[in-house]
Design a protein around this motif. Structure first.
Motif, PDB file in Angstrom:
ATOM      1  N   LEU A 133      37.564  82.785  47.089  1.00 55.98           N
ATOM      2  CA  LEU A 133      37.446  81.588  46.256  1.00 55.98           C
ATOM      3  C   LEU A 133      36.686  80.485  46.989  1.00 55.98           C
ATOM      4  O   LEU A 133      35.872  79.770  46.386  1.00 55.98           O
ATOM      5  CB  LEU A 133      38.833  81.097  45.840  1.00 55.98           C
ATOM      6  CG  LEU A 133      39.629  82.036  44.932  1.00 55.98           C
ATOM      7  CD1 LEU A 133      40.985  81.434  44.618  1.00 55.98           C
ATOM      8  CD2 LEU A 133      38.864  82.353  43.654  1.00 55.98           C
ATOM      9  N   GLU A 134      36.935  80.351  48.282  1.00 54.68           N
ATOM     10  CA  GLU A 134      36.216  79.330  49.052  1.00 54.68           C
ATOM     11  C   GLU A 134      34.730  79.666  49.142  1.00 54.68           C
ATOM     12  O   GLU A 134      33.871  78.792  49.000  1.00 54.68           O
ATOM     13  CB  GLU A 134      36.810  79.204  50.452  1.00 54.68           C
ATOM     14  CG  GLU A 134      36.124  78.136  51.287  1.00 54.68           C
ATOM     15  CD  GLU A 134      36.806  77.889  52.621  1.00 54.68           C
ATOM     16  OE1 GLU A 134      36.395  76.943  53.317  1.00 54.68           O
ATOM     17  OE2 GLU A 134      37.734  78.654  52.967  1.00 54.68           O
ATOM     18  N   LYS A 135      34.434  80.935  49.390  1.00 57.91           N
ATOM     19  CA  LYS A 135      33.036  81.365  49.503  1.00 57.91           C
ATOM     20  C   LYS A 135      32.241  81.032  48.248  1.00 57.91           C
ATOM     21  O   LYS A 135      31.064  80.657  48.312  1.00 57.91           O
ATOM     22  CB  LYS A 135      32.990  82.872  49.780  1.00 57.91           C
ATOM     23  CG  LYS A 135      31.583  83.442  49.869  1.00 57.91           C
ATOM     24  CD  LYS A 135      31.619  84.939  50.116  1.00 57.91           C
ATOM     25  CE  LYS A 135      30.207  85.523  50.165  1.00 57.91           C
ATOM     26  NZ  LYS A 135      30.234  86.989  50.389  1.00 57.91           N
ATOM     27  N   HIS A 136      32.906  81.157  47.092  1.00 53.13           N
ATOM     28  CA  HIS A 136      32.218  80.928  45.817  1.00 53.13           C
ATOM     29  C   HIS A 136      32.545  79.555  45.211  1.00 53.13           C
ATOM     30  O   HIS A 136      32.320  79.325  44.023  1.00 53.13           O
ATOM     31  CB  HIS A 136      32.575  82.051  44.845  1.00 53.13           C
ATOM     32  CG  HIS A 136      32.093  83.395  45.305  1.00 53.13           C
ATOM     33  ND1 HIS A 136      30.779  83.765  45.258  1.00 53.13           N
ATOM     34  CD2 HIS A 136      32.763  84.440  45.862  1.00 53.13           C
ATOM     35  CE1 HIS A 136      30.640  84.998  45.743  1.00 53.13           C
ATOM     36  NE2 HIS A 136      31.823  85.418  46.113  1.00 53.13           N
ATOM     37  N   ASN A 137      33.094  78.681  46.059  1.00 50.22           N
ATOM     38  CA  ASN A 137      33.306  77.271  45.682  1.00 50.22           C
ATOM     39  C   ASN A 137      34.165  77.112  44.431  1.00 50.22           C
ATOM     40  O   ASN A 137      33.928  76.221  43.605  1.00 50.22           O
ATOM     41  CB  ASN A 137      31.957  76.574  45.487  1.00 50.22           C
ATOM     42  CG  ASN A 137      32.062  75.062  45.567  1.00 50.22           C
ATOM     43  OD1 ASN A 137      32.895  74.535  46.300  1.00 50.22           O
ATOM     44  ND2 ASN A 137      31.238  74.364  44.809  1.00 50.22           N
ATOM     45  N   PHE A 138      35.173  77.972  44.279  1.00 51.78           N
ATOM     46  CA  PHE A 138      36.097  77.836  43.152  1.00 51.78           C
ATOM     47  C   PHE A 138      37.210  76.871  43.557  1.00 51.78           C
ATOM     48  O   PHE A 138      37.739  76.949  44.676  1.00 51.78           O
ATOM     49  CB  PHE A 138      36.697  79.196  42.792  1.00 51.78           C
ATOM     50  CG  PHE A 138      37.511  79.177  41.530  1.00 51.78           C
ATOM     51  CD1 PHE A 138      36.914  79.339  40.292  1.00 51.78           C
ATOM     52  CD2 PHE A 138      38.885  78.977  41.587  1.00 51.78           C
ATOM     53  CE1 PHE A 138      37.664  79.313  39.130  1.00 51.78           C
ATOM     54  CE2 PHE A 138      39.644  78.951  40.437  1.00 51.78           C
ATOM     55  CZ  PHE A 138      39.032  79.116  39.196  1.00 51.78           C
ATOM     56  N   PRO A 139      37.598  75.936  42.680  1.00 54.14           N
ATOM     57  CA  PRO A 139      38.619  74.944  43.053  1.00 54.14           C
ATOM     58  C   PRO A 139      39.987  75.576  43.285  1.00 54.14           C
ATOM     59  O   PRO A 139      40.616  76.088  42.368  1.00 54.14           O
ATOM     60  CB  PRO A 139      38.637  73.997  41.843  1.00 54.14           C
ATOM     61  CG  PRO A 139      38.084  74.804  40.709  1.00 54.14           C
ATOM     62  CD  PRO A 139      37.085  75.742  41.313  1.00 54.14           C
ATOM     63  N   ALA A 140      40.429  75.559  44.531  1.00 53.14           N
ATOM     64  CA  ALA A 140      41.720  76.134  44.920  1.00 53.14           C
ATOM     65  C   ALA A 140      42.044  75.643  46.322  1.00 53.14           C
ATOM     66  O   ALA A 140      41.228  74.984  46.974  1.00 53.14           O
ATOM     67  CB  ALA A 140      41.650  77.664  44.897  1.00 53.14           C
ATOM     68  N   HIS A 141      43.249  75.955  46.791  1.00 55.02           N
ATOM     69  CA  HIS A 141      43.599  75.641  48.175  1.00 55.02           C
ATOM     70  C   HIS A 141      42.616  76.305  49.126  1.00 55.02           C
ATOM     71  O   HIS A 141      42.129  77.413  48.873  1.00 55.02           O
ATOM     72  CB  HIS A 141      45.009  76.149  48.500  1.00 55.02           C
ATOM     73  CG  HIS A 141      46.104  75.252  48.026  1.00 55.02           C
ATOM     74  ND1 HIS A 141      46.317  73.991  48.543  1.00 55.02           N
ATOM     75  CD2 HIS A 141      47.070  75.445  47.091  1.00 55.02           C
ATOM     76  CE1 HIS A 141      47.366  73.442  47.949  1.00 55.02           C
ATOM     77  NE2 HIS A 141      47.834  74.289  47.057  1.00 55.02           N
ATOM     78  N   ARG A 142      42.345  75.639  50.244  1.00 51.89           N
ATOM     79  CA  ARG A 142      41.522  76.217  51.294  1.00 51.89           C
ATOM     80  C   ARG A 142      42.409  76.633  52.476  1.00 51.89           C
ATOM     81  O   ARG A 142      43.298  75.899  52.887  1.00 51.89           O
ATOM     82  CB  ARG A 142      40.461  75.223  51.775  1.00 51.89           C
ATOM     83  CG  ARG A 142      39.497  74.770  50.676  1.00 51.89           C
ATOM     84  CD  ARG A 142      38.763  75.934  50.048  1.00 51.89           C
ATOM     85  NE  ARG A 142      37.741  75.509  49.091  1.00 51.89           N
ATOM     86  CZ  ARG A 142      37.564  76.092  47.918  1.00 51.89           C
ATOM     87  NH1 ARG A 142      38.328  77.098  47.542  1.00 51.89           N
ATOM     88  NH2 ARG A 142      36.613  75.675  47.111  1.00 51.89           N
ATOM     89  N   LEU A 143      42.126  77.809  52.987  1.00 52.50           N
ATOM     90  CA  LEU A 143      42.877  78.345  54.103  1.00 52.50           C
ATOM     91  C   LEU A 143      42.485  77.622  55.388  1.00 52.50           C
ATOM     92  O   LEU A 143      41.304  77.432  55.672  1.00 52.50           O
ATOM     93  CB  LEU A 143      42.591  79.842  54.231  1.00 52.50           C
ATOM     94  CG  LEU A 143      43.352  80.636  55.290  1.00 52.50           C
ATOM     95  CD1 LEU A 143      44.841  80.647  54.963  1.00 52.50           C
ATOM     96  CD2 LEU A 143      42.804  82.049  55.358  1.00 52.50           C
TER      97      LEU A 143
END
Length: 203
Positions: A71-81
């Motif tokens: 999700l982070e790689k594709h810039n989807f809004p969610a928590h970041r690890l």
């Protein structure tokens, strides 16, 4: 503060060592004390600590990590690890895997028509991400699995012995049994627990 850790390991010290924190405080994330999710306040900022049950298999944790990274790689809004000082995605406290996530400011939205429409758009984007970018894990959710759960629930005495003169229970079972397995659908990311408490809306 009882945070369900054995006294043999100090979670504060482990987090200090793993993430180079100088000061740290851990508290329940909310009043419900649900699912071992904690608010971690440090000298570097505020974070969320998610602690998995002891019976959470290593490959299941790896899957959770892969979802967050995807999700982070594709810039989807969610928590970041948040990774450790050694670039590890998780830590272990008393044989329990734990993830440190960024803290999202905001509020749980009111589920009105406008909000539900926005959620639908986001879920569509999520599904498309998994399909277009060949997400590596297949969802563990399936019609077949849900059918088996329903059959087992209907066998419970408190349900099986219910008076049902109109045969509603049998009708539900029959309709559910006719649902296709959907095994040939594209392999995508899905969210099976989408509700207000799992959504943060920023002002």
């Amino acid at each position: 503060l009882d945070i369900r850790f054995l006294p043999s390991q100090n979670p504060k010290q482990i987090l200090k060592d793993e993430y180079n924190f100088s000061e740290i405080d851990i508290e329940w994330f909310n009043e419900t004390k649900h699912k071992n999710v904690f608010k971690v306040t440090t000298d570097k900022g505020i974070y969320v600590l998610r602690v998995f049950p002891e019976n959470r298999l290593s490959d299941q944790v790896d899957r959770d990590i892969s979802i967050l990274e995807f999700l982070e790689k594709h810039n989807f809004p969610a928590h970041r690890l948040v990774k450790t000082k050694d670039n590890k995605p998780s830590v272990t406290i008393n044989n329990r895997k734990a993830l440190l996530l960024d803290y999202l400011e905001g509020k749980h939205p009111e589920l009105n028509t406008e909000t539900v429409a926005k959620i639908g758009t986001l879920m569509s984007r999520l599904h498309k991400l998994g399909e277009e970018n060949k997400y590596s894990y297949k969802s563990s959710w399936s019609i077949k699995q849900e059918r088996e759960i329903l059959h087992n629930e209907l066998k419970r005495p408190e349900i099986a012995n219910l008076p049902d003169p109109e045969g509603i229970i049998a009708q539900v079972k029959q309709k559910f049994d006719k649902l296709p397995d959907l095994e040939n659908l594209p392999q995508v990311l899905i969210h099976t627990d989408m509700h207000g408490n799992n959504i943060i809306e920023k002002d």
